[in-house]
Design a protein around this motif. Sequence first.
Motif, PDB file in Angstrom:
ATOM      1  N   HIS A 333       6.614   5.114  11.519  1.00  0.00           N
ATOM      2  CA  HIS A 333       6.653   3.915  10.336  1.00  0.00           C
ATOM      3  C   HIS A 333       5.236   3.315  10.032  1.00  0.00           C
ATOM      4  O   HIS A 333       4.719   3.447   8.838  1.00  0.00           O
ATOM      5  CB  HIS A 333       7.559   3.122  10.708  1.00  0.00           C
ATOM      6  CG  HIS A 333       8.923   3.426  10.828  1.00  0.00           C
ATOM      7  ND1 HIS A 333       9.938   2.974  11.462  1.00  0.00           N
ATOM      8  CD2 HIS A 333       9.500   4.603  10.288  1.00  0.00           C
ATOM      9  CE1 HIS A 333      11.088   3.536  11.184  1.00  0.00           C
ATOM     10  NE2 HIS A 333      10.808   4.971  10.562  1.00  0.00           N
ATOM     11  N   THR A 334       4.525   3.177  11.170  1.00  0.00           N
ATOM     12  CA  THR A 334       3.399   2.249  11.073  1.00  0.00           C
ATOM     13  C   THR A 334       2.086   3.662  10.307  1.00  0.00           C
ATOM     14  O   THR A 334       1.448   3.062   9.421  1.00  0.00           O
ATOM     15  CB  THR A 334       2.679   1.970  12.460  1.00  0.00           C
ATOM     16  OG1 THR A 334       3.493   1.140  12.955  1.00  0.00           O
ATOM     17  CG2 THR A 334       1.104   1.375  11.984  1.00  0.00           C
ATOM     18  N   LEU A 335       2.228   4.598  10.956  1.00  0.00           N
ATOM     19  CA  LEU A 335       1.273   5.586  10.411  1.00  0.00           C
ATOM     20  C   LEU A 335       1.845   5.995   8.709  1.00  0.00           C
ATOM     21  O   LEU A 335       0.837   6.162   8.003  1.00  0.00           O
ATOM     22  CB  LEU A 335       1.583   7.049  11.025  1.00  0.00           C
ATOM     23  CG  LEU A 335       0.871   8.268  10.553  1.00  0.00           C
ATOM     24  CD1 LEU A 335      -0.837   7.770  10.684  1.00  0.00           C
ATOM     25  CD2 LEU A 335       1.003   9.578  11.519  1.00  0.00           C
ATOM     26  N   LEU A 336       2.920   6.014   8.650  1.00  0.00           N
ATOM     27  CA  LEU A 336       3.215   6.291   7.149  1.00  0.00           C
ATOM     28  C   LEU A 336       2.992   5.157   6.186  1.00  0.00           C
ATOM     29  O   LEU A 336       2.390   5.420   5.113  1.00  0.00           O
ATOM     30  CB  LEU A 336       4.923   6.105   7.120  1.00  0.00           C
ATOM     31  CG  LEU A 336       5.609   6.527   5.717  1.00  0.00           C
ATOM     32  CD1 LEU A 336       4.953   7.866   5.025  1.00  0.00           C
ATOM     33  CD2 LEU A 336       7.038   6.451   5.567  1.00  0.00           C
ATOM     34  N   GLY A 337       3.008   3.780   6.639  1.00  0.00           N
ATOM     35  CA  GLY A 337       2.481   2.704   5.807  1.00  0.00           C
ATOM     36  C   GLY A 337       1.070   2.722   5.732  1.00  0.00           C
ATOM     37  O   GLY A 337       0.703   2.723   4.664  1.00  0.00           O
ATOM     38  N   LEU A 338       0.508   3.139   6.805  1.00  0.00           N
ATOM     39  CA  LEU A 338      -1.253   3.171   6.590  1.00  0.00           C
ATOM     40  C   LEU A 338      -1.546   4.326   5.634  1.00  0.00           C
ATOM     41  O   LEU A 338      -2.549   4.387   4.847  1.00  0.00           O
ATOM     42  CB  LEU A 338      -1.868   3.524   7.945  1.00  0.00           C
ATOM     43  CG  LEU A 338      -1.648   2.382   9.103  1.00  0.00           C
ATOM     44  CD1 LEU A 338      -2.252   2.936  10.212  1.00  0.00           C
ATOM     45  CD2 LEU A 338      -2.699   1.362   8.445  1.00  0.00           C
ATOM     46  N   LEU A 339      -0.674   5.409   5.495  1.00  0.00           N
ATOM     47  CA  LEU A 339      -0.937   6.464   4.493  1.00  0.00           C
ATOM     48  C   LEU A 339      -0.613   6.170   3.160  1.00  0.00           C
ATOM     49  O   LEU A 339      -1.311   6.644   2.057  1.00  0.00           O
ATOM     50  CB  LEU A 339      -0.203   7.768   5.140  1.00  0.00           C
ATOM     51  CG  LEU A 339      -0.808   8.524   6.306  1.00  0.00           C
ATOM     52  CD1 LEU A 339       0.011   9.450   6.511  1.00  0.00           C
ATOM     53  CD2 LEU A 339      -2.248   8.909   6.150  1.00  0.00           C
ATOM     54  N   GLU A 340       0.379   5.614   3.123  1.00  0.00           N
ATOM     55  CA  GLU A 340       0.928   4.902   1.698  1.00  0.00           C
ATOM     56  C   GLU A 340      -0.108   3.701   1.200  1.00  0.00           C
ATOM     57  O   GLU A 340      -0.227   3.878  -0.050  1.00  0.00           O
ATOM     58  CB  GLU A 340       2.131   4.348   1.921  1.00  0.00           C
ATOM     59  CG  GLU A 340       3.479   5.217   1.881  1.00  0.00           C
ATOM     60  CD  GLU A 340       4.850   4.792   1.867  1.00  0.00           C
ATOM     61  OE1 GLU A 340       4.917   3.499   2.267  1.00  0.00           O
ATOM     62  OE2 GLU A 340       5.694   5.365   1.994  1.00  0.00           O
ATOM     63  N   LEU A 341      -0.608   2.944   1.972  1.00  0.00           N
ATOM     64  CA  LEU A 341      -1.718   2.213   1.498  1.00  0.00           C
ATOM     65  C   LEU A 341      -3.177   2.795   1.412  1.00  0.00           C
ATOM     66  O   LEU A 341      -4.138   2.236   0.940  1.00  0.00           O
ATOM     67  CB  LEU A 341      -1.743   0.873   2.544  1.00  0.00           C
ATOM     68  CG  LEU A 341      -0.526   0.025   2.845  1.00  0.00           C
ATOM     69  CD1 LEU A 341      -0.702  -0.950   4.229  1.00  0.00           C
ATOM     70  CD2 LEU A 341      -0.276  -0.633   1.489  1.00  0.00           C
ATOM     71  N   GLU A 342      -3.221   4.013   1.771  1.00  0.00           N
ATOM     72  CA  GLU A 342      -4.464   4.688   1.602  1.00  0.00           C
ATOM     73  C   GLU A 342      -5.570   4.306   2.455  1.00  0.00           C
ATOM     74  O   GLU A 342      -6.419   4.165   2.287  1.00  0.00           O
ATOM     75  CB  GLU A 342      -4.881   4.986   0.072  1.00  0.00           C
ATOM     76  CG  GLU A 342      -3.926   5.522  -0.970  1.00  0.00           C
ATOM     77  CD  GLU A 342      -4.317   5.464  -2.211  1.00  0.00           C
ATOM     78  OE1 GLU A 342      -5.514   4.783  -2.477  1.00  0.00           O
ATOM     79  OE2 GLU A 342      -3.567   5.926  -3.075  1.00  0.00           O
ATOM     80  N   MET A 343      -5.036   3.894   3.732  1.00  0.00           N
ATOM     81  CA  MET A 343      -5.807   3.261   4.726  1.00  0.00           C
ATOM     82  C   MET A 343      -6.143   4.675   5.818  1.00  0.00           C
ATOM     83  O   MET A 343      -5.611   4.509   6.783  1.00  0.00           O
ATOM     84  CB  MET A 343      -5.473   2.246   5.349  1.00  0.00           C
ATOM     85  CG  MET A 343      -5.210   0.895   4.527  1.00  0.00           C
ATOM     86  SD  MET A 343      -4.365  -0.542   5.210  1.00  0.00           S
ATOM     87  CE  MET A 343      -5.621  -1.007   6.372  1.00  0.00           C
TER      88      MET A 343
END
Length: 541
Positions: A333-343
């Motif tokens: 979930h953390t990784l998915l959030g970082l990717l969605e935030l383009e970080m």
Amino acid sequence: MFSQMLLMQVAIAAGVAVLATGLFLAPLSNQLDDQAMRRALAIAQTTAAQPQLAEDVVNTPPTADGPVQREAERIRRATKAEYVVVMDWRGVRWSHPTPGEISRTVSTDPGQALAGHEVMQIDSGTLGRTARGKVPLRDDDGKIVGAVSVGIAYDSVRARLLHAIPGLFAYAGGALAVGALAAWVISRRVQRQTRDLAFSDISALLAEREAMLHGIREGVVALDRAGRIRLLNDEARRLLGIGDEAVGRSLDEALGAGRTTDVLAGRVTGTDLLTVRGQRVLIANRMPTDDGGAVATLRDRTELEQLGRELDSTRGLIDALRAQDHEHANRMHTLLGLLELEMYDDAVDFVGEVVGDHRATSEQVIEKIQDPLLAALLVGKATVAAERGVALWISDRTRLPDRLIDPRGLVTVVGNLVDNALDAAAGTPHARVEVELRTEGRTAILRVRDTGPGIPEEQRELIFTEGWSTKKPPAHRERGIGLSLVRRLAERQGGSATVDEAAGGGAEFTVVLPEALAEPDLEPALTVPPAPQTAAEEESR
């Protein structure tokens, strides 16, 4: 069986009574004959000792009313003899109970008496069978002028014998009655002891017992009232590691001191008592018998205990995998959030950090412990410890080469001690378990420290006893086996297992295993210096 024993014993008693009666009657008959002959001889000696009798034989004729006949008849009537016969040197009668026989020659040979010899005999004459005594008749000058023959009727001797037989039979009958009564009492007792079984039933029961004892898969040990072994079946020999030489010896002599001996001897009471013999985990039950002995049964629980421990390990791994699954979901979930935030850079760093932590932990264990079984065990235990909120540390002093002689035995020791340490440390502040495993020559030294409540000093020897535990046992197996097995494995290799207080609190278990490592290769091996630890590795440790 009662009837057969009674009949046999009565027959034996009757036979003994008849034999004893016969053996008594034979000498009694001879004794009565001897008494009669001696009595006849005594009468003849007394008669011949009268000096007037010899003078009358020489000076008077043999007549029915002569002095010799009168004196002989007087003596015969006084002594109740059958006859008193006085004869001259030719064997002619001068006296006889039948007057017509006077002046006739005697019917039996008087030669020995006329030759100067005294004679005793049983013989038959004109008056029938008699016990006789014959003596020479001498005049005043000592010259033999005749002989005196006295007879005792043999019918009177036989009558005395027959008169004694009823009394003898009465005694024999009394003895037979006493013997029959004793036989009945003994037979009744045997009947009670054998539960009124026939000989064929006893033989069948013995055959069935032998087949059952050697066919069942439980060990059976029978003890007498003195505590000596009187029976061992095949399974008991296998489980206890003893042979037929143990039969007839006490438990202390056959098994040596220990809990197994105490359980079988009844010094430890209870049902389904747990004990360890060698590498085997046994369940023992003891039942007293009516004769003061006991019968103990033994069941092998070794495989069941191993399965129980494997089940515990499997459950621990399942719990660890479940925790990792939750942790993995959070990370995804953390990784998915970082990717969605383009970080993207932060996502790459996050993945690298997670992978590096797990790799650092595994590499650290493998670097210090080269045996694959132990390394895999500790990696798995580290995951379980993390899920339970306990930090599992591998001491910096840990160094174990891949030269173990019995790696499975050491896996058992380490696994038991780490599991106990995790149970003790779980739930405590700053929970931690530290494992130190190093070598000195061929000796392996293991120390496991925890931050739990520790072991009271009075219980530090008790915890190594089979069946002793402060934990509630699970449904599938018994408690109180792990530490006992640890000590047994150590002592089998000539080592030791002890517990003490750890620095800063908690318990510290120390196991010393001499000769645990094989001799190193003669060729020099390259020594790779340990890589410097990074901050991340130190934190992971």
